[in-house]
Design an enzyme around this catalytic site. Structure first.
Site, PDB file in Angstrom:
ATOM      1  N   GLU A  86     -87.283 -73.594 -12.040  1.00  0.00           N
ATOM      2  CA  GLU A  86     -87.341 -73.282 -10.608  1.00  0.00           C
ATOM      3  C   GLU A  86     -88.088 -74.349  -9.824  1.00  0.00           C
ATOM      4  O   GLU A  86     -87.697 -74.718  -8.706  1.00  0.00           O
ATOM      5  CB  GLU A  86     -87.983 -71.910 -10.397  1.00  0.00           C
ATOM      6  CG  GLU A  86     -87.087 -70.734 -10.744  1.00  0.00           C
ATOM      7  CD  GLU A  86     -86.952 -70.499 -12.236  1.00  0.00           C
ATOM      8  OE1 GLU A  86     -86.059 -69.739 -12.646  1.00  0.00           O
ATOM      9  OE2 GLU A  86     -87.756 -71.082 -13.009  1.00  0.00           O
ATOM     10  N   HIS A 117     -88.560 -58.619 -12.232  1.00  0.00           N
ATOM     11  CA  HIS A 117     -87.278 -58.936 -11.601  1.00  0.00           C
ATOM     12  C   HIS A 117     -86.960 -57.988 -10.440  1.00  0.00           C
ATOM     13  O   HIS A 117     -85.801 -57.850 -10.059  1.00  0.00           O
ATOM     14  CB  HIS A 117     -86.134 -58.847 -12.621  1.00  0.00           C
ATOM     15  CG  HIS A 117     -86.249 -59.806 -13.758  1.00  0.00           C
ATOM     16  ND1 HIS A 117     -87.135 -59.643 -14.794  1.00  0.00           N
ATOM     17  CD2 HIS A 117     -85.572 -60.958 -14.019  1.00  0.00           C
ATOM     18  CE1 HIS A 117     -87.014 -60.632 -15.651  1.00  0.00           C
ATOM     19  NE2 HIS A 117     -86.070 -61.449 -15.202  1.00  0.00           N
TER      20      HIS A 117
END
Length: 334
Positions: free
Chosen positions: A66, A135
């Site tokens: 990321e 998540h």
């Protein structure tokens, strides 16, 4: 299906996909980068078809990093391109903080206005998908705290497309949050070209007795609550800020002044979150018009559980909004 007014019913996911296709056709400097965004069409199939239409030089499958994805985006933006960076889960944006907070948000100011970072970082928010604590978070309030960033939270397919097109054309870094529970929801979207300006709230439903300020998927929840309240003779006005940075303060404050009561609903954690800032704004600027304290409804301040029965308890629901609004209007709020 095409309606008489030139709109079609398409999903939230299709609306975002259309916006990306249209903007990439319009401007050759736009590129998309992220994990599996190319041949696979994205984990949510949002980028489906982009690779075939624009090729590997403009639709880049990245390694699982990321920080690397976002750093590439910042560099591309500084080099004259307009990258759209996809971070699969909003939780993972914890890994991009230096690139976004210390680089993208600051460079324009630290260069005396000579450099810009016209980058969109698309990511997700929202619980209810049984994806557990790492998540399922809604972390948009983090980025609203940083000057130099714009933060967008669409609540419908129509707004998703129009706001994304504006975000891509903006010269500032924009963090674009999509509630993953909404990807399959359908709504009317114009067939023609349109953009929705950043910083303009929407009055989704007019009312007289109480204002419900709601963000992202909470707008639909607030509209459901307003329907139930109407059956009890309570008229609720529903306001969608659309963007938290920039924030359309006037629309929110004027609504609260009109109705004299206000509840703020957001799926982020309640403590130090978006509900706190929006409630504070209303309390400061509409104080002398209010008949009751501003109320806040947010996610429970706990890691999101994996257990479905426990997870559902942690996020706002229609019944809670209806009860809180009813008590506020009747003067029974605790």
């Amino acid at each position: 299906m095409m309606a008489d007014n030139g709109t079609r019913e398409i999903t939230f996911a299709q609306a975002i996909n259309e916006a990306l296709h249209e903007e990439m056709r319009r401007d050759g400097d736009i590129l998309v980068v992220g994990e599996d965004v190319g041949r696979a069409g994205g984990v949510y199939k949002i980028t489906q078809g982009l690779y075939d239409a624009f090729g590997e030089e403009r639709v880049l499958d990245s390694p699982i990093s990321e920080a690397g994805i976002t750093g590439l985006g910042v560099g591309a933006a500084l080099s004259g391109q307009r990258p759209v960076v996809e971070i699969m889960f909003g939780d993972f944006t914890a890994l991009v903080m230096d690139q976004v907070v210390n680089q993208a948000a600051k460079i324009h100011y630290m260069s005396g206005g000579k450099w810009r970072v016209p980058m969109v970082l698309r990511t997700t928010m929202g619980a209810g998908r049984r994806a557990a604590a790492q998540h399922s978070q809604s972390l948009h309030a983090w980025y609203c705290h940083i000057p130099g960033l714009k933060v967008v939270l669409p609540s419908s397919p129509h707004d998703a497309k129009g706001l994304l097109k504006s975000a891509i054309r903006d010269d500032s870094p924009v963090i674009f949050f999509e509630d993953k529970m909404m990807y399959r929801e359908s709504g009317p979207v114009p067939a023609g070209e349109y953009c929705i300006p950043l910083g303009e709230a929407q009055v989704c439903r007019e009312g007289e007795d109480i204002t419900l300020i709601a963000t992202s998927s909470m707008v639909g929840l607030a509209l459901q609550a307003a329907e139930e309240l109407a059956a009890e003779g309570i008229s609720a006005e529903v306001i969608d800020p659309r963007t938290l940075a920039p924030l359309d303060e006037e629309t929110l404050v004027e609504s609260a002044r009109k109705t004299s009561r206000c509840i703020v609903i957001d799926e982020g954690y309640r403590r130090f979150g978006a509900t706190a800032e929006l409630a504070s704004l209303v309390a400061e600027r509409a104080f002398y018009w209010l008949d009751a304290p501003v109320q806040r409804i947010g996610a429970m301040d706990v890691p999101v559980p994996f257990s479905p029965s426990l997870e559902d308890l942690t996020i706002p629901d229609v019944a809670t909004v209806v009860t809180r609004a009813r008590d506020l209007v009747r003067g029974e709020a605790g």
